[in-house]
Design an enzyme around this catalytic site. Structure first.
Site, PDB file in Angstrom:
ATOM      1  N   ASP A   1       0.811  -1.137  -0.068  1.00  0.00           N
ATOM      2  CA  ASP A   1      -0.032   0.049   0.062  1.00  0.00           C
ATOM      3  C   ASP A   1       1.002   1.112   0.005  1.00  0.00           C
ATOM      4  OD1 ASP A   1      -2.377   1.743   0.098  1.00  0.00           O
ATOM      5  OD2 ASP A   1      -3.279   0.256   1.420  1.00  0.00           O
TER       6      ASP A   1
ATOM      7  N   ARG B   1     -11.146  11.941 -18.822  1.00  0.00           N
ATOM      8  CA  ARG B   1     -10.678  10.798 -18.806  1.00  0.00           C
ATOM      9  C   ARG B   1      -9.471  10.422 -18.909  1.00  0.00           C
ATOM     10  NH1 ARG B   1     -12.231   7.551 -22.982  1.00  0.00           N
ATOM     11  NH2 ARG B   1     -12.097   5.461 -22.675  1.00  0.00           N
TER      12      ARG B   1
ATOM     13  N   ASN C   1      -3.155   6.724 -13.966  1.00  0.00           N
ATOM     14  CA  ASN C   1      -3.065   5.328 -14.077  1.00  0.00           C
ATOM     15  C   ASN C   1      -1.965   4.696 -14.813  1.00  0.00           C
ATOM     16  OD1 ASN C   1      -5.152   3.952 -12.285  1.00  0.00           O
ATOM     17  ND2 ASN C   1      -6.407   5.351 -13.253  1.00  0.00           N
TER      18      ASN C   1
ATOM     19  N   GLY D   1      -7.620  -2.973 -11.003  1.00  0.00           N
ATOM     20  CA  GLY D   1      -7.983  -1.472 -10.526  1.00  0.00           C
ATOM     21  C   GLY D   1      -8.306  -0.864 -12.009  1.00  0.00           C
ATOM     22  N   ASN D   2      -9.401   0.059 -12.056  1.00  0.00           N
ATOM     23  CA  ASN D   2      -9.811   0.540 -13.292  1.00  0.00           C
ATOM     24  C   ASN D   2      -9.000   1.533 -13.757  1.00  0.00           C
ATOM     25  OD1 ASN D   2     -11.832  -1.411 -13.823  1.00  0.00           O
ATOM     26  ND2 ASN D   2     -13.101  -0.319 -12.167  1.00  0.00           N
TER      27      ASN D   2
ATOM     28  N   ASP E   1     -18.310  -9.046 -14.103  1.00  0.00           N
ATOM     29  CA  ASP E   1     -19.482  -8.744 -15.037  1.00  0.00           C
ATOM     30  C   ASP E   1     -20.059 -10.147 -15.369  1.00  0.00           C
ATOM     31  OD1 ASP E   1     -18.544  -5.995 -15.321  1.00  0.00           O
ATOM     32  OD2 ASP E   1     -16.757  -6.884 -16.239  1.00  0.00           O
TER      33      ASP E   1
ATOM     34  N   ARG F   1     -22.270 -11.272 -12.651  1.00  0.00           N
ATOM     35  CA  ARG F   1     -23.562 -10.632 -12.810  1.00  0.00           C
ATOM     36  C   ARG F   1     -24.470 -10.984 -13.877  1.00  0.00           C
ATOM     37  NH1 ARG F   1     -20.028  -5.049 -12.182  1.00  0.00           N
ATOM     38  NH2 ARG F   1     -20.288  -4.688  -9.999  1.00  0.00           N
TER      39      ARG F   1
ATOM     40  N   HIS G   1     -13.872  -3.692 -19.693  1.00  0.00           N
ATOM     41  CA  HIS G   1     -14.734  -3.540 -18.394  1.00  0.00           C
ATOM     42  C   HIS G   1     -15.321  -2.160 -18.132  1.00  0.00           C
ATOM     43  CE1 HIS G   1     -15.755  -4.346 -14.215  1.00  0.00           C
ATOM     44  NE2 HIS G   1     -14.921  -3.568 -13.613  1.00  0.00           N
TER      45      HIS G   1
END
Length: 316
Positions: free
Chosen positions: A25, A81, A88, A113-114, A142, A145, A170
């Protein structure tokens, strides 16, 4: 926090496989992480041999068998975005380089992580000596789901629904596809459209429900999916480790190279895969109709756009 207990107690690698958990972390979170370490120790789990908490990549990535990259920069209000992608790219370039330098070359890397697909691509590009096949991103949430929506609609357990597919990114452009899905109704397997008997739902609300489910959970909980995401991570890694059942496939974001669906090369794109001996293979022979084709192409276009933006930042 939702994930660690399941891995520690053997849900992923088996009840007899000793595990060393390495938790990475940022420095400001180390106090909190120590509390998590105490809790894991207090669980007194026989196969959990050691828990290492660190804020140093050279400690965290050393000799890893499996790396689950959960953390990323979340999108903040008013954030463009491309700014999110830029932040990232920096994180996953760094983690990819650390994998390259410190991890085993056989390491299996799952990016959660997105934006997960593009983050996974950046990590893989930053670790050139680790085989590209060793990288995947999470679309199992997904997939689960979609499976659950069909099961609830048919009034059967989720285990009676197999071979749903998540194609692509995703994100809300993903395509949940049930054209090859089978439902076990009273002992016999039937096609999903026959089992559900509501084509309009399957081609409309079902798709949008799965696409937007993450946002719906955030709206209700004021927090993003944690329990269900952790369960999906465990499913994904367990299937890599032990393989998929005969005649079944699952959804994973993997390298698009060599696919037979016309998806552009050099993307991490979610495909149906079968897994054997810790190696995935795209299920390449499924017929695709025009309805599916347009949705598969739309999500691919988004991924190409994300990749091209991210790659410009990678060179900086």
């Amino acid at each position: 926090y939702s994930l660690l207990f399941s891995i520690a107690k053997g849900d992923v690698f088996g009840k007899d496989q000793p595990v060393i958990l390495v938790l990475l972390d940022i420095p400001v979170m180390m106090g909190v992480l120590e509390g998590v370490v105490m809790e894991l120790q207090d669980c007194a789990i026989p196969v959990l041999r050691e828990v290492i908490a660190t804020d140093k990549e050279e400690v965290a990535f050393k000799d890893l068998d499996v790396a689950i990259l959960v953390g990323s920069m979340p999108r903040r209000e008013g954030m463009e975005r491309k700014d999110l992608l830029k932040a990232n790219v920096a994180i996953f370039k760094s983690q990819g380089a650390a994998l390259e330098k410190y991890a085993k070359k056989t390491v299996k890397v799952l990016v959660v992580g997105n934006p997960a697909n593009t983050n996974c691509l950046i990590a893989a590009k930053s670790a050139p000596s680790i085989p590209k096949e060793n990288f995947s991103c999470l679309t199992r949430l997904d997939h689960n789901r979609a499976r659950s929506q069909v099961a609830m609609r048919c009034g059967v357990p989720a285990s009676h629904v197999k071979n749903v597919i998540i194609w692509g990114n995703h994100s809300s452009t993903q395509y949940p596809d049930v054209h090859h899905c089978k439902v076990n109704m009273s002992g016999s397997e039937v096609g999903c459209f026959e089992a559900v008997k509501d084509d309009a739902w399957l081609k409309g609300d079902f798709i949008s429900t799965v696409q937007l489910r993450g946002a719906a959970v955030i709206k209700a909980r004021k927090l993003s999916s944690a329990m269900s995401a952790a369960k999906a991570i465990c499913d994904h890694v367990r299937d890599i480790w032990f393989g998929t059942a005969p005649g079944e496939f699952v959804s994973m974001g993997v390298y698009s190279s060599g696919n037979k669906y016309g998806v552009p090369e050099d993307l991490i794109y979610s495909f149906p895969v079968e897994i054997k001996n810790k190696t995935w293979k795209i299920v390449n022979d499924l017929p695709v109709n025009d309805f599916s084709r347009s949705k598969m192409d739309a999500t691919a276009a988004e991924l190409v756009d994300e990749r091209d933006t991210a790659v410009t930042f990678l060179g900086e």
